[in-house]
Design a protein around this motif. Structure first.
Motif, PDB file in Angstrom:
ATOM      1  N   LEU A 437       0.760  -0.824   0.055  1.00 54.34           N
ATOM      2  CA  LEU A 437      -0.168  -0.056   0.028  1.00 54.34           C
ATOM      3  C   LEU A 437       0.732   1.392  -0.069  1.00 54.34           C
ATOM      4  CD1 LEU A 437      -2.678  -0.835   2.548  1.00 54.34           C
ATOM      5  CD2 LEU A 437      -3.033  -0.623   0.072  1.00 54.34           C
ATOM      6  N   GLY A 438       1.956   1.235   0.629  1.00 57.48           N
ATOM      7  CA  GLY A 438       2.960   2.326   0.833  1.00 57.48           C
ATOM      8  C   GLY A 438       3.386   2.927  -0.579  1.00 57.48           C
ATOM      9  N   GLU A 439       3.578   1.806  -1.682  1.00 57.46           N
ATOM     10  CA  GLU A 439       4.060   2.153  -2.926  1.00 57.46           C
ATOM     11  C   GLU A 439       3.033   1.888  -3.922  1.00 57.46           C
ATOM     12  OE1 GLU A 439       7.441  -0.242  -3.386  1.00 57.46           O
ATOM     13  OE2 GLU A 439       8.559   0.591  -1.596  1.00 57.46           O
ATOM     14  N   ALA A 440       1.759   1.816  -3.596  1.00 60.26           N
ATOM     15  CA  ALA A 440       0.833   1.307  -4.703  1.00 60.26           C
ATOM     16  C   ALA A 440       0.535   2.570  -5.533  1.00 60.26           C
ATOM     17  CB  ALA A 440      -0.371   0.834  -3.992  1.00 60.26           C
ATOM     18  N   THR A 441       0.228   2.206  -6.747  1.00 61.75           N
ATOM     19  CA  THR A 441      -0.312   3.355  -7.730  1.00 61.75           C
ATOM     20  C   THR A 441      -1.429   3.009  -8.652  1.00 61.75           C
ATOM     21  OG1 THR A 441       1.336   2.867  -9.572  1.00 61.75           O
ATOM     22  CG2 THR A 441       2.129   4.197  -7.816  1.00 61.75           C
ATOM     23  N   ARG A 442      -2.123   3.642  -9.053  1.00 63.59           N
ATOM     24  CA  ARG A 442      -3.231   3.379 -10.162  1.00 63.59           C
ATOM     25  C   ARG A 442      -2.657   2.609 -11.145  1.00 63.59           C
ATOM     26  NH1 ARG A 442      -8.577   1.541  -9.743  1.00 63.59           N
ATOM     27  NH2 ARG A 442      -9.703   1.887 -11.770  1.00 63.59           N
ATOM     28  N   GLN A 443      -1.687   3.202 -11.482  1.00 60.96           N
ATOM     29  CA  GLN A 443      -0.957   2.544 -12.856  1.00 60.96           C
ATOM     30  C   GLN A 443      -0.483   1.114 -12.669  1.00 60.96           C
ATOM     31  OE1 GLN A 443       2.370   4.870 -14.500  1.00 60.96           O
ATOM     32  NE2 GLN A 443       2.555   3.269 -16.334  1.00 60.96           N
ATOM     33  N   SER A 444      -0.129   0.808 -11.538  1.00 65.23           N
ATOM     34  CA  SER A 444       0.243  -0.543 -11.288  1.00 65.23           C
ATOM     35  C   SER A 444      -0.846  -1.416 -11.318  1.00 65.23           C
ATOM     36  CB  SER A 444       1.146  -0.620  -9.918  1.00 65.23           C
ATOM     37  OG  SER A 444       2.155  -0.021 -10.058  1.00 65.23           O
ATOM     38  N   LEU A 445      -1.815  -1.030 -10.715  1.00 67.13           N
ATOM     39  CA  LEU A 445      -3.070  -1.659 -10.532  1.00 67.13           C
ATOM     40  C   LEU A 445      -3.664  -2.194 -12.067  1.00 67.13           C
ATOM     41  CD1 LEU A 445      -5.295  -3.103  -8.825  1.00 67.13           C
ATOM     42  CD2 LEU A 445      -6.265  -1.106  -8.508  1.00 67.13           C
ATOM     43  N   SER A 446      -3.751  -1.130 -12.823  1.00 66.40           N
ATOM     44  CA  SER A 446      -4.435  -1.409 -14.198  1.00 66.40           C
ATOM     45  C   SER A 446      -3.487  -2.478 -14.961  1.00 66.40           C
ATOM     46  CB  SER A 446      -4.221   0.165 -14.632  1.00 66.40           C
ATOM     47  OG  SER A 446      -5.182   1.003 -14.120  1.00 66.40           O
ATOM     48  N   GLU A 447      -2.234  -2.458 -14.773  1.00 64.32           N
ATOM     49  CA  GLU A 447      -1.284  -3.231 -15.451  1.00 64.32           C
ATOM     50  C   GLU A 447      -1.638  -4.552 -15.231  1.00 64.32           C
ATOM     51  OE1 GLU A 447       2.672  -2.224 -14.536  1.00 64.32           O
ATOM     52  OE2 GLU A 447       2.856  -0.531 -15.982  1.00 64.32           O
ATOM     53  N   VAL A 448      -1.832  -4.832 -13.908  1.00 61.90           N
ATOM     54  CA  VAL A 448      -1.950  -6.186 -13.174  1.00 61.90           C
ATOM     55  C   VAL A 448      -3.611  -6.603 -13.950  1.00 61.90           C
ATOM     56  CG1 VAL A 448      -2.466  -7.396 -11.335  1.00 61.90           C
ATOM     57  CG2 VAL A 448      -0.636  -5.886 -11.372  1.00 61.90           C
ATOM     58  N   GLN A 449      -4.555  -5.805 -13.641  1.00 63.84           N
ATOM     59  CA  GLN A 449      -5.879  -6.064 -14.154  1.00 63.84           C
ATOM     60  C   GLN A 449      -5.973  -6.481 -15.489  1.00 63.84           C
ATOM     61  OE1 GLN A 449      -8.041  -2.373 -12.763  1.00 63.84           O
ATOM     62  NE2 GLN A 449      -8.422  -3.594 -11.054  1.00 63.84           N
ATOM     63  N   GLU A 450      -5.135  -5.702 -16.496  1.00 62.42           N
ATOM     64  CA  GLU A 450      -5.078  -6.056 -17.822  1.00 62.42           C
ATOM     65  C   GLU A 450      -4.814  -7.554 -18.211  1.00 62.42           C
ATOM     66  OE1 GLU A 450      -2.781  -2.984 -19.760  1.00 62.42           O
ATOM     67  OE2 GLU A 450      -4.146  -1.671 -19.347  1.00 62.42           O
ATOM     68  N   VAL A 451      -3.847  -7.816 -17.271  1.00 62.31           N
ATOM     69  CA  VAL A 451      -3.370  -9.350 -17.640  1.00 62.31           C
ATOM     70  C   VAL A 451      -3.961 -10.424 -16.690  1.00 62.31           C
ATOM     71  CG1 VAL A 451      -1.180  -8.376 -18.492  1.00 62.31           C
ATOM     72  CG2 VAL A 451      -1.178  -9.081 -16.130  1.00 62.31           C
ATOM     73  N   TRP A 452      -4.726  -9.967 -15.939  1.00 60.59           N
ATOM     74  CA  TRP A 452      -5.402 -11.102 -14.920  1.00 60.59           C
ATOM     75  C   TRP A 452      -5.974 -12.103 -15.491  1.00 60.59           C
ATOM     76  CZ3 TRP A 452      -4.324 -11.592 -10.020  1.00 60.59           C
ATOM     77  CH2 TRP A 452      -4.869 -12.359  -9.399  1.00 60.59           C
ATOM     78  N   ARG A 453      -6.977 -11.890 -16.562  1.00 63.94           N
ATOM     79  CA  ARG A 453      -7.614 -13.065 -17.065  1.00 63.94           C
ATOM     80  C   ARG A 453      -6.673 -14.083 -17.818  1.00 63.94           C
ATOM     81  NH1 ARG A 453     -12.813 -11.458 -20.680  1.00 63.94           N
ATOM     82  NH2 ARG A 453     -13.579 -11.027 -18.401  1.00 63.94           N
ATOM     83  N   ASP A 454      -5.562 -13.329 -18.579  1.00 66.69           N
ATOM     84  CA  ASP A 454      -4.684 -14.370 -18.978  1.00 66.69           C
ATOM     85  C   ASP A 454      -4.044 -15.110 -18.117  1.00 66.69           C
ATOM     86  OD1 ASP A 454      -5.345 -13.200 -21.449  1.00 66.69           O
ATOM     87  OD2 ASP A 454      -3.996 -11.714 -21.483  1.00 66.69           O
ATOM     88  N   LEU A 455      -3.504 -14.497 -16.870  1.00 68.69           N
ATOM     89  CA  LEU A 455      -2.919 -14.930 -15.814  1.00 68.69           C
ATOM     90  C   LEU A 455      -3.661 -16.482 -15.247  1.00 68.69           C
ATOM     91  CD1 LEU A 455      -0.616 -15.413 -13.849  1.00 68.69           C
ATOM     92  CD2 LEU A 455      -1.760 -13.763 -12.305  1.00 68.69           C
ATOM     93  N   MET A 456      -5.082 -16.196 -15.273  1.00 66.09           N
ATOM     94  CA  MET A 456      -5.980 -17.280 -14.669  1.00 66.09           C
ATOM     95  C   MET A 456      -5.760 -18.475 -15.464  1.00 66.09           C
ATOM     96  SD  MET A 456      -7.109 -16.398 -12.133  1.00 66.09           S
ATOM     97  CE  MET A 456      -5.741 -15.406 -11.508  1.00 66.09           C
TER      98      MET A 456
END
Length: 580
Positions: A437-456
């Motif tokens: 949380l101390g280093e979290a950014t909206r951009q990092s979260l968006s990157e993960v969400q974009e590849v989340w389905r492929d990761l599954m």
């Protein structure tokens, strides 16, 4: 004298008797007449198409002193000795059993001597592609500087295995497969000469089964004669070749195209009971489907290939059947044919094939690969395990919903209802959550969400079943936080180190960086997030005040460090600021 096979008795003795190779015979005859023969020839082509017979005829023709128009007389002493294989100047060598360098060196040493009886020494090397590398090198030297009275004739069924240096020093002739009509005419001539009764339909079956080899056709005919007591009938030809009648092929194909699985299986069983060969049946079926396709575009080609034996019923059926159905059928036949090569239970594959072809006829798309019994068993086991896991998840979900269901008198969400459950589960590791949380950014979260389905999709089936009710809620350059909708799944995921490793390895592959994965229950996530912002509010406020005017007016909501951090973590579109 003992009985000789037909292909030996009726072996061609003149160029004009060679079946189906008119271009080659005419070329060689002209070369002999004009005295323009080469020192080396390469005869390449399928088995039984006349390569060795042509070589012997050529050896007689170049040495016959009474040759006429390039044809040997077959009566002089030289022709008779070459035919009998007793001429010392015409040597036939089997390279399959004499493929060593010593044998070729012996030939190289003997070619220096002049012929004793004939005008030319002729060396016929059969299956020359079987020679070793050393033998080819020894032969190459002789081909480069051949004596004037020596001719080499190399015969092979696999010219691609011969070195290019050898081929370039020869005149190459490619023998083609013999057309069924030519084979049929030759067999008619032989049977007429032998005064043997025959059925024309039987000869057509034999001609097609020979697959372009005249020697094979005569061998099958010889076997049919022996089986039928010196009589050639259609029934005997079908039994010897293992082929299926065109009427039976038509019946079977019509049934599968109509989607009549049961009737097609009955027809298949009848063919198997008659002793038909499974491999031959597949080949006949492929040929039949091919004829149906070609008949739509060029009927005359099919008529010629089938020796004019097509019926009006075939023509009507070819017009009715859909081409796309035939394409899919041929693909399935090709798959089954490859799988049947090593099996000891071809009847099982034929039954599976029949069911699949009937499904294609009913409009059900064919699968990309044929289903083997082993694959079907494995697939069934996977489906059973998935069904059991789904049932367990449903049961656990119902229990969770019943335990969390509020009482009618409760006006707000009872916090006490969650506490007993939280005491049973593993607590959230805030020491791993807060650094993210101390280093979290909206951009990092968006990157993960974009590849989340492929990761599954990279996870195993059981791992996907656990993760399908989870979502990433925060991410930084070093880690991500994943929230689970249900506490019992959070508990299962937290204790599964293989799952954590699979997620971290998958993120490393798709994003190119290592991220630590931390799990939290979704119901606890708001409080974790709020507690973090509250604990760090004083630090953020102190940092902002150190750079501000001490007498400046109170900061606005937009300049509030807590609000700024929340927007940085979760995005301004989901942050709603309310006054105390």
């Amino acid at each position: 004298m003992s009985y000789q096979a037909l292909y030996r008795v009726w072996r061609p003795q003149r160029f004009d008797e060679v079946i189906g190779q008119q271009v080659i015979t005419q070329t060689l005859k002209n070369a002999i007449v004009t005295h323009q023969t080469s020192h080396a020839y390469l005869f390449a082509g399928p088995r039984g198409t006349g390569k060795t017979s042509m070589a012997k005829i050529f050896a007689k023709a170049v040495n016959c002193r009474f040759a006429k128009d390039g044809e040997p007389c077959n009566e002089c002493e030289t022709c008779v000795s070459i035919t009998a294989g007793t001429c010392p100047d015409v040597l036939e060598i089997d390279a399959a059993s004499n493929n060593g360098v010593e044998e070729i060196r012996d030939i190289r040493d003997k070619v220096k001597y002049a012929p004793t009886e004939a005008d030319f020494k002729v060396y016929i090397i059969d299956e020359v592609h079987m020679l070793s590398t050393g033998a080819f090198n020894a032969l190459l030297k002789t081909l480069e500087e051949p004596p004037a009275n020596v001719i080499f004739i190399l015969a092979t069924t696999e010219p691609q295995k011969i070195p290019a240096t050898i081929i370039s020093r020869t005149q190459r002739f490619d023998f083609r497969r013999i057309q069924p009509q030519d084979s049929y005419d030759r067999m008619v001539y032989i049977l007429d000469e032998k005064k043997v009764d025959y059925d024309e339909r039987a000869l057509k079956v034999v001609a097609k089964a020979a697959e372009g080899g005249m020697r094979d056709a005569l061998s099958i005919l010889d076997q049919t004669l022996s089986f039928g007591d010196n009589e050639v009938t259609l029934e005997n030809a079908l039994l010897v070749t293992g082929s299926v009648t065109r009427e039976l092929l038509t019946t079977y194909t019509e049934q599968v195209v109509a989607g009549s699985t049961k009737e097609a299986l009955v027809t298949l069983q009848r063919m198997m009971d008659e002793g038909k060969d499974a491999g031959r049946f597949i080949e006949d079926l492929v040929g039949y489907a091919r004829d149906l396709l070609l008949y739509k575009q060029a009927p005359e080609l099919v008529q010629a290939a089938e020796l004019g034996s097509l019926s009006d019923h075939f023509a009507d059926f070819a017009k009715q059947v859909d081409s796309e159905v035939l394409y899919q059928m041929i693909n399935e036949l090709d798959d089954i044919q490859r799988q049947m090569r090593m099996t000891t239970h071809p009847d099982v594959y034929l039954e599976i094939l029949t069911i699949k072809l009937a499904e294609i006829g009913r409009g059900i798309p064919a699968s990309s690969s044929a289903v083997t019994p082993a694959a079907a068993a494995a697939s069934s086991e996977v489906v059973t395990n998935l069904q059991r896991e789904i049932q367990e998840l449903k049961t656990a979900l119902n229990q969770l919903q019943q335990s969390a269901k509020p009482t009618p008198t409760t006006t707000e969400k009872p916090k006490s209802a969650r506490k007993p459950a939280s005491t049973k589960q593993q607590p959230v590791n805030l020491a791993k959550v807060y650094p993210v949380l101390g280093e979290a950014t909206r951009q990092s979260l968006s990157e993960v969400q974009e590849v989340w389905r492929d990761l599954m999709t990279t996870l195993e089936v059981t791992q996907r079943a656990v993760m399908h009710v989870s979502n990433p809620v925060a991410a930084s350059a070093t880690g991500i936080i994943v929230a689970f909708d249900y506490s019992f799944l959070y508990q299962k995921a937290t204790s599964d180190q293989d799952l954590v490793d699979a997620l971290e390895n998958g993120l490393n592959r798709v994003l190119g960086k290592s991220l630590a994965v931390v799990f939290v229950p979704k119901e606890d996530w708001p409080s974790i997030r709020s507690d973090y912002l509250t604990q760090h509010k004083s630090e953020l406020t102190h940092h902002e005040e150190s750079a501000a005017d001490p007498i400046a007016p109170a900061e606005s909501e937009a300049d509030n460090p807590t609000v700024t951090k929340a927007e940085e973590l979760f995005g301004s579109d989901i942050v709603n600021v309310k006054p105390d």
